[in-house]
Design a protein around this motif. Structure first.
Motif, PDB file in Angstrom:
ATOM      1  N   HIS A  81       0.806  -1.222   0.000  1.00  0.00           N
ATOM      2  CA  HIS A  81       0.000   0.000   0.000  1.00  0.00           C
ATOM      3  C   HIS A  81       0.839   1.272   0.000  1.00  0.00           C
ATOM      4  O   HIS A  81       0.304   2.362  -0.242  1.00  0.00           O
ATOM      5  N   GLY A  82       2.135   1.154   0.286  1.00  0.00           N
ATOM      6  CA  GLY A  82       2.971   2.346   0.307  1.00  0.00           C
ATOM      7  C   GLY A  82       4.280   2.093   1.022  1.00  0.00           C
ATOM      8  O   GLY A  82       4.616   0.966   1.390  1.00  0.00           O
ATOM      9  N   MET A 116       2.222  -0.398   4.574  1.00  0.00           N
ATOM     10  CA  MET A 116       1.607   0.913   4.443  1.00  0.00           C
ATOM     11  C   MET A 116       2.737   1.945   4.436  1.00  0.00           C
ATOM     12  O   MET A 116       3.911   1.599   4.314  1.00  0.00           O
ATOM     13  N   ALA A 117       2.385   3.208   4.511  1.00  0.00           N
ATOM     14  CA  ALA A 117       3.364   4.278   4.282  1.00  0.00           C
ATOM     15  C   ALA A 117       4.571   4.227   5.204  1.00  0.00           C
ATOM     16  O   ALA A 117       5.652   4.715   4.856  1.00  0.00           O
ATOM     17  N   TYR A 144      -0.042   8.045  10.700  1.00  0.00           N
ATOM     18  CA  TYR A 144      -0.224   7.912   9.252  1.00  0.00           C
ATOM     19  C   TYR A 144      -1.704   7.721   8.959  1.00  0.00           C
ATOM     20  O   TYR A 144      -2.520   7.531   9.862  1.00  0.00           O
ATOM     21  N   ARG A 145      -2.026   7.727   7.653  1.00  0.00           N
ATOM     22  CA  ARG A 145      -3.376   7.388   7.218  1.00  0.00           C
ATOM     23  C   ARG A 145      -3.289   6.227   6.235  1.00  0.00           C
ATOM     24  O   ARG A 145      -2.365   6.146   5.438  1.00  0.00           O
ATOM     25  N   LEU A 146      -4.281   5.336   6.344  1.00  0.00           N
ATOM     26  CA  LEU A 146      -4.433   4.238   5.400  1.00  0.00           C
ATOM     27  C   LEU A 146      -5.822   4.377   4.814  1.00  0.00           C
ATOM     28  O   LEU A 146      -6.820   4.092   5.487  1.00  0.00           O
ATOM     29  N   GLY A 147      -5.891   4.849   3.572  1.00  0.00           N
ATOM     30  CA  GLY A 147      -7.180   5.243   3.035  1.00  0.00           C
ATOM     31  C   GLY A 147      -7.713   6.399   3.864  1.00  0.00           C
ATOM     32  O   GLY A 147      -7.030   7.388   4.094  1.00  0.00           O
ATOM     33  N   GLY A 148      -8.915   6.251   4.399  1.00  0.00           N
ATOM     34  CA  GLY A 148      -9.491   7.301   5.225  1.00  0.00           C
ATOM     35  C   GLY A 148      -9.334   7.059   6.711  1.00  0.00           C
ATOM     36  O   GLY A 148      -9.929   7.787   7.515  1.00  0.00           O
ATOM     37  N   ALA A 161       4.748  -2.545   8.436  1.00  0.00           N
ATOM     38  CA  ALA A 161       5.716  -1.469   8.193  1.00  0.00           C
ATOM     39  C   ALA A 161       7.041  -2.069   7.735  1.00  0.00           C
ATOM     40  O   ALA A 161       8.103  -1.528   8.021  1.00  0.00           O
ATOM     41  N   ILE A 162       6.961  -3.205   7.010  1.00  0.00           N
ATOM     42  CA  ILE A 162       8.173  -3.893   6.576  1.00  0.00           C
ATOM     43  C   ILE A 162       8.354  -3.791   5.060  1.00  0.00           C
ATOM     44  O   ILE A 162       7.428  -3.452   4.322  1.00  0.00           O
TER      45      ILE A 162
END
Length: 377
Positions: free
Chosen positions: A58-59, A267-268, A277-281, A303-304
């Motif tokens: 996702h990022g 994710m980011a 952080y944000r994941l989508g909304g 977060a890997i």
């Protein structure tokens, strides 16, 4: 032309060493065992493996794929530095209009070979097993809506995760398969029988097996055992030590030998600092490398990087190195129908990762060009 020598090369079906590999332009021209007649880059005792392929991300680097092309390139760059040279951009559940906009934003990066495609993880998921997806936005897969998102930019969407127990779920799988889109089963409360029916309908990937799914029970084994039984299915596993106990990871790697893919589900925060952080909304707090929703505390992706997944799988879960390498290279490449990435072979892209004795990434080449100098911890 560049000739690279290494202590060993991990090939699709063997490990050879000492060995060499010749790069011409952006492709591998030749390779072989033994010492090369000439050598431009001597990697000593290091292990050379293909560039990593991530089916579910996702990022990273503080950026999310849902935040536009510039953010997407930032996420791609963060993961490439750690060896992931081919990525699907995974999008979390949102409104249909927002998802279509995000697909259109990412489509030029797919066309330019910066991304291997888009993965829609939602909105056709189970509200019971929604994980880090907004339950208010989950919905049944209406045929026109499925076709609309997949057709927004032809060829951009490569994989879609569906909870097949939702009304129209099996039909959605058939429609996706007919269009050449990879149908994945996940975030689902599907029974054992229904999961088998989903594979018969065209499901070919298990989205992060075990996580956000009906639990195994001795009277109703659910989708997990069904997907482990089906040879057609590649099972995603998140090797971060949080989503799966090492024993579960090791067992799944044995039971799905040759068809398990390690994914980051990052994710980011991957490759970035702890923080908010944000994941989508949805709001996510990352503390000590663990991402959780705020409020609620549900795990919100990882977060890997795949480099960290490889290290965990080999050194903590005890997965054999060639099997673990295949799980982040040739196996996910096969899911994508790509024979030009994820393997060291003449004609494939010169995507190379240099591993030291502890399987840490030291250098990365993509499309025949080194990305950085040697990486220092």
């Amino acid at each position: 032309m560049t000739v690279v020598r290494a202590g060993r090369l991990v090939l699709p079906d063997s490990v050879i060493g000492p060995a060499w590999l010749r790069v011409e332009g952006d492709r591998i021209a030749d390779l072989g065992a033994g010492e090369p007649a000439t050598c431009d880059v001597d990697l000593g005792d290091a292990t050379l493996v293909p560039g990593f392929v991530d089916l579910h991300c996702h990022g990273g680097g503080g950026h999310s794929f849902s935040d536009g092309p510039e953010a997407a390139l930032g996420a791609v760059a963060a993961h490439r530095r750690s060896g992931t040279t081919t990525s699907l951009a995974s999008l979390v559940t949102d409104t249909l209009g927002t998802l279509e906009h995000q697909v259109r934003d990412l489509a030029p990066l797919v066309a330019d070979d910066e991304l291997a495609g888009v993965h829609l993880e939602g909105p056709w998921l189970s509200s019971i097993h929604c994980g880090a997806h907004d339950p208010a936005l989950l919905r049944d897969p209406d045929p026109d809506e499925v076709d609309g998102l997949v057709s927004a930019v032809p060829g951009a969407v490569r994989m879609v995760t569906v909870a097949v127990e939702r009304q129209g779920g099996l039909d959605a799988v058939r429609r996706l398969a007919d269009r050449g889109v990879i149908a994945a089963l996940g975030h689902s409360d599907a029974t054992y029988a229904l999961a088998h029916a989903a594979v018969d309908a065209g499901v070919r990937v298990a989205t992060h097996l075990y996580n956000a799914a009906r639990a195994v029970h001795h009277r109703e084994p659910g989708l997990v055992l069904a997907l482990l039984e089906r040879e057609e299915v590649t099972v995603e596993l998140i090797a971060d030590g949080i989503h799966l106990h090492p024993a579960v990871l090791r067992d799944a790697a044995v039971r799905a030998s040759g068809r398990f893919a390690l994914v980051s589900d990052a994710m980011a925060a991957a490759g970035a600092a702890d923080g908010s952080y944000r994941l989508g909304g949805l709001q996510v707090a990352v503390v000590d490398g663990v991402a959780r929703l705020v409020p609620g505390g549900a795990i919100a992706g990882s977060a890997i990087t795949l480099a960290q997944a490889l290290h965990h799988a080999v050194h903590v879960a005890g997965v054999d190195l060639p099997a673990a390498v295949a799980a982040i290279t040739s196996t996910p490449a096969r899911v994508l129908g790509r024979d030009d990435v994820g393997r060291l072979a003449p004609g494939a892209y010169a995507d190379l990762v240099v591993l030291d004795a502890s399987t840490r990434v030291r250098r990365v080449m993509r499309r025949g060009a080194w990305l950085d100098e040697e990486i220092d911890d």
